[in-house]
Design an enzyme around this catalytic site. Sequence first.
Site, short mmCIF file in Angstrom:
data_model
loop_
_atom_site.label_atom_id
_atom_site.label_comp_id
_atom_site.label_asym_id
_atom_site.label_seq_id
_atom_site.Cartn_x
_atom_site.Cartn_y
_atom_site.Cartn_z
N HIS A 50 0.82 -1.23 0.00
CA HIS A 50 0.00 0.00 0.00
C HIS A 50 0.85 1.27 0.00
CE1 HIS A 50 -3.64 -2.25 0.46
NE2 HIS A 50 -3.31 -2.71 1.67
N ASP A 79 -2.51 -10.79 -2.28
CA ASP A 79 -3.10 -10.26 -1.04
C ASP A 79 -4.56 -9.87 -1.33
OD1 ASP A 79 -1.98 -8.76 1.74
OD2 ASP A 79 -3.77 -7.83 0.86
N HIS A 83 -6.21 -7.38 -0.50
CA HIS A 83 -6.37 -5.95 -0.77
C HIS A 83 -5.63 -5.58 -2.06
CE1 HIS A 83 -6.65 -6.38 3.68
NE2 HIS A 83 -7.70 -5.57 3.50
N ASP A 125 -4.50 -12.89 3.45
CA ASP A 125 -5.73 -12.42 4.08
C ASP A 125 -6.99 -12.71 3.25
OD1 ASP A 125 -4.63 -10.63 2.29
OD2 ASP A 125 -4.61 -8.92 3.66
ZN LIG Z 1 -4.04 -7.27 2.72
#
Ligand SMILES: [Zn+2]
Length: 336
Positions: free
Chosen positions: A122, A159, A161, A246
Amino acid sequence: MNFGYHEDCLDHQTGYRHPESPDRLRAIRRSLSRKHGVEYVAADPAPESAVTAVHDAGYVSAIKEFCEEGGGDWDDDTVAVEATWDAALAAAGQAMWAAERALAGDDGRDTPFALGRPPGHHAVEADAMGFCFVNNAAVAARAAIDDGDADRVAILDWDVHHGNGIHDIFYDTGDVYYASIHEDGLYPGSGDIDETGEGEGEGTTLNVPLLPGCGDADYCAAIDDFVGPEFVAFDPDLILVSAGFDAHRHDPISRMRVSTEGYGAMTTRMRDVADEADAGLGFVLEGGYGLDTLAESVTMVHEVFDGREPVEPDEEVKDRATKVFADLRDQGFGEK
Ligand SMILES: [Zn+2]
């Protein structure tokens, strides 16, 4: 596998009940301690020049100073302490090591996996966000190219996200292909199908935003039908997997349904893609917040390289995934 692991990564303390805690690495190491063929390497931290090759120098000075002064809340969920900057450099250094070893030909049982934290995907050019300070995979990819070890690098980010940082950093760059399979609508809200890169980077960004409830068959189909053919056509020297866990069905912060065995099936696919592309393959840890499932899933990746053949998913690809795949084909992605 060979794991890059540096003790400094434990010193990034995030406080009571923060999901991104040092216990994540401890849980992984405890699980791996019961397996054969696990080797650890403490690679050097990243030099600051490698960090400023992808991050804005003003941001790097600001975050360093923030840590030197004791840290605090950089934003609502991104927390630093004094030791955070050294941990971030250590994590980026492990990612650089994974890239170097993969490019040097370490594969099979010697395949490298960087176990650093804080995670990186991120972190954007000029900001920390989403628990991330330095974009570990981006630093490793950039260094591999700048050092002349690779002409092209492909990154699969599985991931749950969207890795908005890697996406942004390489959006207009033709020598790094970024592919992300993520849960649509989850933090940070980016990663649409029609964001495909721009300028020299046109066509080297692939976003697969799957709807909640998708699982092993959907993730494996995304690799079989899109990530694999795209990467092989791109002809990278190095493939990095930004490996968060995740999307696991028991992870507390997503609604995806990937199983531990499913991460194994995805791993065999990426190994096969790397073989077909004649590219090195390395793994870089991102998220994953259920301590047991994170540890089991990393261990599954290790076991695949130790000879385990994971069970293939037996369910059908869901209609909600098929719709996304049709939209991706409309954008020109998939088998060439
Ligand atoms: Zn994540």
